[in-house]
Design a protein around this motif. Sequence first.
Motif, PDB file in Angstrom:
ATOM      1  N   ASN A   1       0.882  -1.167   0.000  1.00 27.16           N
ATOM      2  CA  ASN A   1       0.000   0.000   0.000  1.00 27.16           C
ATOM      3  C   ASN A   1       0.918   1.215   0.000  1.00 27.16           C
ATOM      4  O   ASN A   1       1.117   1.852   1.011  1.00 27.16           O
TER       5      ASN A   1
ATOM      6  N   GLN B   1       1.703   3.867   2.930  1.00 27.59           N
ATOM      7  CA  GLN B   1       0.474   4.562   3.348  1.00 27.59           C
ATOM      8  C   GLN B   1      -0.132   3.999   4.616  1.00 27.59           C
ATOM      9  O   GLN B   1      -1.051   4.591   5.178  1.00 27.59           O
ATOM     10  N   ASN B   2       0.401   2.849   5.070  1.00 31.56           N
ATOM     11  CA  ASN B   2      -0.064   2.317   6.352  1.00 31.56           C
ATOM     12  C   ASN B   2       0.813   2.796   7.501  1.00 31.56           C
ATOM     13  O   ASN B   2       0.606   2.379   8.644  1.00 31.56           O
TER      14      ASN B   2
ATOM     15  N   LYS C   1      -8.473   6.698   8.864  1.00 23.14           N
ATOM     16  CA  LYS C   1      -7.966   5.701   7.915  1.00 23.14           C
ATOM     17  C   LYS C   1      -6.576   6.069   7.408  1.00 23.14           C
ATOM     18  O   LYS C   1      -5.851   5.221   6.897  1.00 23.14           O
ATOM     19  N   VAL C   2      -6.224   7.327   7.528  1.00 31.25           N
ATOM     20  CA  VAL C   2      -4.936   7.795   7.010  1.00 31.25           C
ATOM     21  C   VAL C   2      -3.844   7.636   8.062  1.00 31.25           C
ATOM     22  O   VAL C   2      -2.743   7.171   7.760  1.00 31.25           O
TER      23      VAL C   2
HETATM   24  C1  LIG Z   1      -3.971   2.053   2.010  1.00 28.67           C
HETATM   25  O1  LIG Z   1      -3.775   3.400   2.432  1.00 28.67           O
HETATM   26  C2  LIG Z   1      -4.912   4.217   2.316  1.00 28.67           C
HETATM   27  C3  LIG Z   1      -4.496   5.643   2.620  1.00 28.67           C
HETATM   28  O2  LIG Z   1      -3.824   5.749   3.822  1.00 28.67           O
HETATM   29  C4  LIG Z   1      -5.984   3.685   3.247  1.00 28.67           C
HETATM   30  O3  LIG Z   1      -7.140   4.462   3.120  1.00 28.67           O
HETATM   31  C5  LIG Z   1      -6.293   2.239   2.900  1.00 28.67           C
HETATM   32  O4  LIG Z   1      -7.188   1.705   3.853  1.00 28.67           O
HETATM   33  C6  LIG Z   1      -5.038   1.387   2.868  1.00 28.67           C
HETATM   34  N1  LIG Z   1      -5.345   0.062   2.339  1.00 28.67           N
HETATM   35  C7  LIG Z   1      -4.888  -1.048   2.923  1.00 28.67           C
HETATM   36  C8  LIG Z   1      -5.255  -2.313   2.225  1.00 28.67           C
HETATM   37  O5  LIG Z   1      -4.238  -1.072   3.934  1.00 28.67           O
END
Ligand SMILES: *[C@@H]1O[C@H](CO)[C@@H](O)[C@H](O)[C@H]1NC(C)=O
Length: 285
Positions: A28, A141-142, A165-166
């Motif tokens: 990600n 992004q995680n 989520k971010v």
């Molecule tokens: C990937 O990162 C985005 C933005 O931070 C997030 O919204 C999303 O849930 C993540 N996807 C996974 C599969 O971890």
Amino acid sequence: MASLQSLRWLFGLLAALCLLAPVLAEANVTAGCGKTPTLTSGQRTLTVNGKSRQWIIRLPSNYDKSKPHRLIFGLHWRDADFKSVDTGSAPYYGLRALAGDSTIFIAPNGLNKGWANSGGEDVTLIDTILQTVSEDLCIDQNLIFSVGFSYGAAMSYSLACSRPKVFRAVAVLSGALLSGCSGGTEPVAYYCQHGVRDSVLNISNGKQLRDNMLKRNGCQAKTAQEPARNSKTHIKTEYSCNPGYPVTFVAFDEDHVALPKDSGGDGGANSWTIPEVWKFFSQFT
Ligand SMILES: *[C@@H]1O[C@H](CO)[C@@H](O)[C@H](O)[C@H]1NC(C)=O
Ligand SMILES: *[C@@H]1O[C@H](CO)[C@@H](O)[C@H](O)[C@H]1NC(C)=O
């Protein structure tokens, strides 16, 4: 014979999938992975809601465009600015010295030396910075975090409310509800600390935010001990919460101090806070 062959083939396929699964689960990363970056360390400007906004970015000295990096926002306190976070004895609340080449650091600048976040404009600033760096730099992004003291703690809490989520985790150092909390129902891993003798934002403020996070993260009730006044110590409480959403609270015997030390006052680069926050953030991989 034929069935043995197909069994072998099936095992081969399963083994390959097992090897691939963790890679797929972790993939990600931003569009900037693999690109030669145009961004370099230093001060930048962008426009948000018609206002010119400044920020500082620090890339690792050996920035590797193919390696997904951790990203940590360091948010300044009231009557300070982004340079206060970027410089001094413990840049980025001391975390930069511990991060090696693993992490990109960003210090955005608040308006009027604070984070009033009127109409969510400071959250929009963070969104805009994230879009900008995502296109250019290789970020996991995680693994996006925010840390701040006082007003910067309030803004970090606000980010945990509106962008759960971010942000993988936030660290709220002597915070209060000063930057709003839009949303505020979803879990986010949460480190917080507060001085029992805080004369600017009393410790009830920090506990109010903590208790909200305990609910959101599904934590079991637990009494957090606090050090006696003039004991010159700190007491850490780790709550048992839903998997992936830990909460840690540290009460310390001091006033409104970002990086306390047990002998009293500001510990700067020697504060126990720095390894505590680093340990909390770096538990996520
Ligand atoms: C990937 O990162 C985005 C933005 O931070 C997030 O919204 C999303 O849930 C993540 N996807 C996974 C599969 O971890
Ligand atoms: C702590 O601060 C809050 C917010 O300013 C205030 O409402 C409360 O009365 C204060 N509590 C104590 C014990 O001083």
